[in-house]
Write a protein that holds these residues in place. Structure first.
Motif, short mmCIF file in Angstrom:
data_model
loop_
_atom_site.label_atom_id
_atom_site.label_comp_id
_atom_site.label_asym_id
_atom_site.label_seq_id
_atom_site.Cartn_x
_atom_site.Cartn_y
_atom_site.Cartn_z
N LEU A 148 0.84 -1.18 0.00
CA LEU A 148 0.00 0.00 0.00
C LEU A 148 0.88 1.23 0.00
N VAL A 149 0.49 2.24 -0.78
CA VAL A 149 1.29 3.45 -0.95
C VAL A 149 0.37 4.67 -0.84
N THR A 150 0.80 5.68 -0.07
CA THR A 150 0.01 6.91 0.02
C THR A 150 0.50 7.94 -0.98
N ASP A 151 -0.45 8.65 -1.58
CA ASP A 151 -0.17 9.86 -2.35
C ASP A 151 -0.73 11.01 -1.52
N VAL A 185 -0.44 -1.80 -4.78
CA VAL A 185 0.46 -2.17 -5.88
C VAL A 185 0.81 -3.64 -5.74
N GLY A 186 0.50 -4.43 -6.76
CA GLY A 186 0.82 -5.85 -6.75
C GLY A 186 2.30 -6.09 -6.99
N VAL A 191 -1.08 -1.18 -10.45
CA VAL A 191 -1.57 -0.27 -9.41
C VAL A 191 -3.08 -0.12 -9.50
N SER A 192 -3.74 -0.12 -8.35
CA SER A 192 -5.18 0.16 -8.27
C SER A 192 -5.44 1.07 -7.07
#
Length: 322
Positions: A148-151, A185-186, A191-192
């Motif tokens: 998991l990634v934050t923007d 992100v897999g 990315v979803s």
């Protein structure tokens, strides 16, 4: 070894002599009068993770936050010393170790890094449903099959010309548009959107995932610690403007840092009153060891890792493996 004691007081920090390898922590949680141990690592450390061979890897954002400046690095802590592992990054922030590689955020992309320090593009700007504005923290899903990634969204909108947060009740605060998102992100780099933009999350920074899949988000501008499960938000704590890193211990207690205030918090699992553990210059994306003995907190302004003890058991500074 570049290791120092520091003694915190209400009027500032008083430096004490260099320490030697193998010094251990005192007992109990840190109070204003206890000594912390630290290790200098370079300019503006942001995030740390145990990677290849159990060694500690740390992202350094560098002198500036300009896209394309190339002054960002990743260093490895080996035998109590900080050594350059990867160079030529822009503004690396979050970092994890998964699937046999390091993955780090860098403004608008993710890098995958092998054990020799070779970097390859893992997910570029075009891989995201929306062009990233400022990728920040990163966390591994408990199954180890995705991250998991934050923007963070629109960073400049949060601050006055003097660089201070707009008051929450100000017209400027009300005008901030919620562009922030949490992406999944897999391991194939696809990315979803995991959590879409929301008024409850205009500028997400820290992200963490519990074993049951609950996602925790430190909302940078609003100063709330939020949980997301089954499509619903729940507020866990507040008064955390500039919230950065989040971790949990084996008992379910949460630990949260604030990068602008330098505060490091313990938030009890039973919902009890939060506890201020210590105040650094600029507390960034922390980690916790598997035995719940200590927190490792990058202090961005000070250029070092600070070790915050959670137990009286001994720990050798700079030699930790997980």
């Amino acid at each position: 070894m570049n290791c120092k004691f520091e003694k915190k007081s209400g009027s500032g920090v008083f430096g004490i002599s260099l320490c030697v390898l193998g010094l251990v922590f005192s007992t109990g949680l840190v109070t204003a009068e206890e000594a912390l141990k630290s290790l200098e690592v370079g300019k503006t450390p942001e995030s740390a993770v145990h990677g290849f061979g159990g060694k500690l890897y740390v992202t350094l954002m560098g002198e500036t936050k300009v896209k394309g400046d190339g002054d960002g690095k990743i260093v490895v802590i080996d035998q109590g010393k900080s050594q350059v592992f990867v160079e030529g990054l822009n503004d690396p922030k979050g970092i994890v170790f998964v699937d046999g590689k390091l993955i780090a955020t860098d403004l608008d992309r993710l890098w995958a890094i092998d054990e020799k320090g070779n970097k390859t593009l893992f997910a570029g700007p075009d891989a995201f449903p929306k062009t990233p504005m400022f990728l920040n923290d990163i966390a591994v899903d408990p199954k180890g099959t995705s991250i998991l990634v934050t923007d963070m969204g629109d960073l400049p909108a949060m601050f006055s010309p003097e660089g201070k947060f707009w008051p929450l009740d100000s017209e400027q605060a009300k005008a901030i548009k919620a562009h922030g998102r949490v992406y999944r992100v897999g391991m194939d780099g696809k990315v979803s959107v995991e959590i879409d933009h929301s008024p409850k999350m205009p500028n997400p920074n820290g992200v963490h995932v519990l074993n049951d899949g609950t996602i925790l988000v430190a909302e940078f501008f609003l100063g709330t610690l939020m949980s997301w499960k089954n499509g619903e938000w729940k507020q866990l704590s507040d008064d955390h403007r500039s919230g950065d890193g989040i971790v949990n211990d084996s008992k379910g207690n949460l630990y949260l840092t604030e990068v602008k205030t330098g505060r490091v918090w313990k938030i009890p699992a039973d919902g009890g009153k939060k506890q201020l553990l210590t105040t650094l210059e600029s507390a960034a994306d922390l980690i916790i060891d598997k035995k719940d003995l200590y927190l490792t907190v990058p202090d961005s302004k000070a250029g070092k890792l600070v070790y915050v003890p959670l137990s009286g058991k001994p720990h050798a500074v700079g030699l930790e493996t997980n």
